[in-house]
Design a protein around this motif. Structure first.
Motif, PDB file in Angstrom:
ATOM      1  N   ASP A   1      43.884  40.978  77.102  1.00 29.02           N
ATOM      2  CA  ASP A   1      44.699  41.631  76.081  1.00 29.02           C
ATOM      3  C   ASP A   1      44.945  40.762  74.857  1.00 29.02           C
ATOM      4  OD1 ASP A   1      46.320  39.786  77.265  1.00 29.02           O
ATOM      5  OD2 ASP A   1      47.965  41.164  77.719  1.00 29.02           O
ATOM      6  N   SER A   2      44.158  39.688  74.696  1.00 30.06           N
ATOM      7  CA  SER A   2      44.355  38.809  73.549  1.00 30.06           C
ATOM      8  C   SER A   2      43.036  38.116  73.200  1.00 30.06           C
ATOM      9  CB  SER A   2      45.412  37.741  73.866  1.00 30.06           C
ATOM     10  OG  SER A   2      44.927  36.862  74.876  1.00 30.06           O
ATOM     11  N   ALA A   3      42.998  37.539  72.011  1.00 33.76           N
ATOM     12  CA  ALA A   3      41.811  36.799  71.591  1.00 33.76           C
ATOM     13  C   ALA A   3      41.555  35.619  72.517  1.00 33.76           C
ATOM     14  CB  ALA A   3      41.972  36.330  70.151  1.00 33.76           C
ATOM     15  N   THR A   4      42.621  34.949  72.931  1.00 34.22           N
ATOM     16  CA  THR A   4      42.474  33.801  73.833  1.00 34.22           C
ATOM     17  C   THR A   4      41.859  34.229  75.163  1.00 34.22           C
ATOM     18  OG1 THR A   4      44.394  32.701  72.846  1.00 34.22           O
ATOM     19  CG2 THR A   4      43.712  31.959  75.022  1.00 34.22           C
TER      20      THR A   4
ATOM     21  N   ASN B   1      45.166  49.750  80.455  1.00 31.79           N
ATOM     22  CA  ASN B   1      46.062  48.645  80.772  1.00 31.79           C
ATOM     23  C   ASN B   1      45.421  47.289  80.480  1.00 31.79           C
ATOM     24  OD1 ASN B   1      48.199  50.311  81.779  1.00 31.79           O
ATOM     25  ND2 ASN B   1      47.011  50.612  83.657  1.00 31.79           N
ATOM     26  N   PHE B   2      44.314  47.315  79.745  1.00 31.96           N
ATOM     27  CA  PHE B   2      43.589  46.107  79.364  1.00 31.96           C
ATOM     28  C   PHE B   2      43.010  45.360  80.564  1.00 31.96           C
ATOM     29  CE2 PHE B   2      46.657  46.957  76.003  1.00 31.96           C
ATOM     30  CZ  PHE B   2      45.844  46.959  74.867  1.00 31.96           C
ATOM     31  N   LYS B   3      42.763  46.087  81.656  1.00 34.02           N
ATOM     32  CA  LYS B   3      42.117  45.488  82.813  1.00 34.02           C
ATOM     33  C   LYS B   3      40.604  45.612  82.643  1.00 34.02           C
ATOM     34  CE  LYS B   3      45.839  44.332  85.061  1.00 34.02           C
ATOM     35  NZ  LYS B   3      46.104  44.783  86.423  1.00 34.02           N
ATOM     36  N   LEU B   4      39.908  44.502  82.846  1.00 37.76           N
ATOM     37  CA  LEU B   4      38.478  44.439  82.585  1.00 37.76           C
ATOM     38  C   LEU B   4      37.696  45.325  83.551  1.00 37.76           C
ATOM     39  CD1 LEU B   4      36.211  43.047  80.909  1.00 37.76           C
ATOM     40  CD2 LEU B   4      36.141  41.294  82.688  1.00 37.76           C
ATOM     41  N   ILE B   5      36.840  46.176  82.998  1.00 35.01           N
ATOM     42  CA  ILE B   5      35.942  47.005  83.794  1.00 35.01           C
ATOM     43  C   ILE B   5      34.558  46.372  83.868  1.00 35.01           C
ATOM     44  CG2 ILE B   5      34.801  49.254  83.970  1.00 35.01           C
ATOM     45  CD1 ILE B   5      37.166  50.451  82.416  1.00 35.01           C
TER      46      ILE B   5
ATOM     47  N   VAL C   1      39.404  50.845  75.999  1.00 34.01           N
ATOM     48  CA  VAL C   1      39.578  49.683  75.134  1.00 34.01           C
ATOM     49  C   VAL C   1      38.268  48.909  75.077  1.00 34.01           C
ATOM     50  CG1 VAL C   1      40.875  47.557  74.709  1.00 34.01           C
ATOM     51  CG2 VAL C   1      42.017  49.528  75.763  1.00 34.01           C
ATOM     52  N   VAL C   2      37.889  48.511  73.869  1.00 32.15           N
ATOM     53  CA  VAL C   2      36.630  47.789  73.657  1.00 32.15           C
ATOM     54  C   VAL C   2      36.921  46.508  72.883  1.00 32.15           C
ATOM     55  CG1 VAL C   2      34.343  47.863  72.581  1.00 32.15           C
ATOM     56  CG2 VAL C   2      35.313  49.945  73.584  1.00 32.15           C
ATOM     57  N   ALA C   3      36.267  45.425  73.278  1.00 28.29           N
ATOM     58  CA  ALA C   3      36.288  44.189  72.495  1.00 28.29           C
ATOM     59  C   ALA C   3      34.843  43.765  72.265  1.00 28.29           C
ATOM     60  CB  ALA C   3      37.062  43.093  73.204  1.00 28.29           C
TER      61      ALA C   3
ATOM     62  N   HIS D   1      40.051  52.252  71.534  1.00 26.61           N
ATOM     63  CA  HIS D   1      40.802  51.205  70.836  1.00 26.61           C
ATOM     64  C   HIS D   1      39.943  49.948  70.741  1.00 26.61           C
ATOM     65  CE1 HIS D   1      43.848  48.484  69.519  1.00 26.61           C
ATOM     66  NE2 HIS D   1      43.888  47.830  70.672  1.00 26.61           N
ATOM     67  N   LEU D   2      39.614  49.531  69.519  1.00 30.15           N
ATOM     68  CA  LEU D   2      38.891  48.275  69.327  1.00 30.15           C
ATOM     69  C   LEU D   2      39.920  47.155  69.305  1.00 30.15           C
ATOM     70  CD1 LEU D   2      36.286  46.709  68.827  1.00 30.15           C
ATOM     71  CD2 LEU D   2      36.596  47.111  66.364  1.00 30.15           C
ATOM     72  N   LEU D   3      39.965  46.403  70.387  1.00 38.19           N
ATOM     73  CA  LEU D   3      40.965  45.354  70.536  1.00 38.19           C
ATOM     74  C   LEU D   3      40.712  44.195  69.576  1.00 38.19           C
ATOM     75  CD1 LEU D   3      43.329  43.997  72.061  1.00 38.19           C
ATOM     76  CD2 LEU D   3      41.646  43.194  73.743  1.00 38.19           C
TER      77      LEU D   3
END
Length: 229
Positions: free
Chosen positions: A109-112, A138-142, A173-175, A208-210
């Protein structure tokens, strides 16, 4: 006299394997799933009909099926020792799955968090690669996936591939991240344009592009942290 059709003579959309591929395992009955495991029935009945008959004798209860011995199963015409062992192994796996806790997905859920996840994969690359991280609400990695790799100074990214991967994984959510082999984390104008294209596509698809991270060995540039998303 009507002969019983083997499963491979059924219409393709009715075959258990094809239906599982097309609709998912949850769309199949217990008998159909077990039929896939044993592969074939007998000259008198298909694998599905055979498993329906066995399950019927178990009051359609998989726990009861799991208590049957190899000898019990081999009493049925069409079930030999190999098929009986396969059924028992499947029941045992189901029991062991119930005993295990679901694997906890990492929260990104953050850049770090993105950097810590991707730096080990990208720190030693001599050419540029682009990766995506796909997450639930919930920003849990898939899933993480490499979507392109290219030259020393750039790599081509097809935004359609990002959207396809996200939709196939039911991600919300995508990063996006890519490396700079030069070890200079400063974004280029091409990096800016890519970020704009991906953001626009995500907005259209209600994703959502994180963040978009540029990763170097020891540093990163975050579009989100810089207020550019």
């Amino acid at each position: 006299m009507n002969e019983k059709l083997n499963i491979n003579q059924w219409a393709e959309e009715d075959r258990p394997r094809e239906r599982l591929t097309r609709l998912g395992a949850e769309s199949l009955s217990n008998a159909e799933l077990l039929a896939i495991l044993i592969g074939s029935g007998s000259t008198k009945e298909s694998a599905v009909d055979l498993m329906k008959r066995i399950l019927n004798d178990c009051q359609n209860n998989l726990n009861t099926l799991g208590k049957m011995s190899i000898r019990d199963l081999c009493q049925y015409n069409g079930i030999g020792e190999a098929k009986a062992i396969t059924i028992m192994a499947a029941c045992e796996l189901g029991k062991r799955r119930q005993l295990e806790k679901a694997q906890e997905r990492e929260r990104i859920d953050s850049a770090t968090a993105i950097y810590e996840q991707m730096h080990p994969l990208m720190q030693d690359l001599s050419t540029e690669e682009a990766w995506i991280l796909l997450m639930n609400q919930n920003f849990k990695l898939i899933k993480t996936a490499r979507i392109s790799h290219g030259g020393i100074s750039e790599t081509a990214v097809d935004v359609r591939i990002i959207m396809k991967e996200a939709l196939l994984c039911n991600a919300t959510v995508v990063a996006l991240c890519h490396n700079h082999p030069s070890n200079n984390a400063r974004p280029s104008r091409d990096d800016d344009r890519l970020t704009e294209r991906v953001k626009k596509a995500c907005d259209i698809m209600r994703l959502h592009l994180l963040d978009h991270l540029i990763i170097t060995d020891g540093d990163y540039y975050s579009y989100h942290e810089q207020g550019r998303l």
